[in-house]
Design an enzyme around this catalytic site. Sequence first.
Site, mmCIF file in Angstrom:
data_model
loop_
_atom_site.group_PDB
_atom_site.id
_atom_site.type_symbol
_atom_site.label_atom_id
_atom_site.label_comp_id
_atom_site.label_asym_id
_atom_site.label_seq_id
_atom_site.Cartn_x
_atom_site.Cartn_y
_atom_site.Cartn_z
ATOM 1 N N ASP A 180 -11.495 7.273 9.518
ATOM 2 C CA ASP A 180 -10.108 7.480 9.991
ATOM 3 C C ASP A 180 -9.406 6.039 10.318
ATOM 4 O O ASP A 180 -8.465 6.222 11.095
ATOM 5 C CB ASP A 180 -9.867 8.697 10.775
ATOM 6 C CG ASP A 180 -9.524 10.032 10.034
ATOM 7 O OD1 ASP A 180 -9.169 9.804 8.893
ATOM 8 O OD2 ASP A 180 -9.825 11.070 10.646
ATOM 9 N N LYS A 197 -5.691 5.240 10.435
ATOM 10 C CA LYS A 197 -4.891 5.739 11.427
ATOM 11 C C LYS A 197 -4.304 4.795 12.306
ATOM 12 O O LYS A 197 -3.054 5.282 12.914
ATOM 13 C CB LYS A 197 -5.393 6.949 12.181
ATOM 14 C CG LYS A 197 -5.713 8.220 11.221
ATOM 15 C CD LYS A 197 -5.816 9.544 11.871
ATOM 16 C CE LYS A 197 -6.132 10.682 11.057
ATOM 17 N NZ LYS A 197 -6.754 11.900 11.743
HETATM 18 FE FE LIG Z 1 -9.056 11.271 7.372
#
Ligand SMILES: [Fe+2]
Length: 372
Positions: free
Chosen positions: A236, A239
């Site tokens: 992630d 992000k």
């Molecule tokens: Fe994700």
Amino acid sequence: MENVKTRLFLERKIDEISVLFEISQSITSTLMIDEVLDSIVNFSMEMMHALRCELRLLDPTGTFLEVRAARGLSKSFLTSTPIKVGEGILGCVISQKLPISVVDARKDPRTRHLGVVKRERIAGLLSVPILQRGIPVGVITVYTSKPRDFAQNEIDLLTTFASQASIAIDNAQMYAKTKEQYLSMVMALAAAIEAKDSYTHGHSQKVMEYAVKIARRLDLSPEEVETIRYAGLLHDIGKIGIKDVILGKKEKLTSDELAELRRHPNYGATIMEQVDLLRDIAPLTLYHHEKFDGSGYPIGLKGESIPLGARILAIADMFDSMIADRPYRKAYPYDYVIRELKRVSGTQLDPEIVTVFLAILKGEEAARIPSV
Ligand SMILES: [Fe+2]
């Protein structure tokens, strides 16, 4: 007669040089330290026509020589022969920075652990120092089972080889150091995502743990497991490029906001592609929100065209998202999460990997609950 001798000598030298060249090419072709050390041992044996060889490197304190690679020697021999710098034959090789050859170690007063040496049926030995920029870092030792007087050219050959070997060891150690720095960079990046997105607090670490378990159960190579490990931590990372208001919003996202949030795999992959050591992780980050039936994002890849590592991450990601508390909701009950995984197996998730993951969870559950 003299000419024949010279020719033979030169031929042998050329042979030796070409062998050395071949070897140095071979041992520098890998950067994994253990592989490098193993191939040094193998080549030393080949060159010396010996059946037993060990390679020891100095421990971090510089006091003892630790066995790092060996062949043809018993485990009990290797573990019961600690060698201190300056003591015994190998200890002298390192402190004097000079090779030592011994016709019969059983009769040499410098021999330590005589009982072990006899049990191992060791007679002759040739031990040469490994020097890095003139500083001794280890020794290569070949053993013979019958007394043997090593010729000067053999001693020279192994000594020359040890200097080639030291370059390969140096490279591998530098590589290991770079990898260590890389790992701390990865951890810092993972911490950066978590600091920005409180929803993912501890999540990356958990995803990494589940994904590694699956990868191991699938018998993936150590390199593939490593890639999945880092991808788990960093899946992630994109992000970082998403606005805080979107990441922190507790209400339902608007369609524009959702579209923006769904760009995080692309942002993540773009970051990875910039860094040499992270490049392998990029596709896993890019496709971790793809679904097995092709209904995922960013491009709607389907089935096995989604990289295996990304399919693994998708399961680990979904499981941890449901099983852990989130600031905006409590964790779902375990049984419910299992039912959900089964429900979306074959549509959202790769059914074979779901089966593997459920087996892992079942095994862990069984280990937790003591039998009555
Ligand atoms: Fe994700």
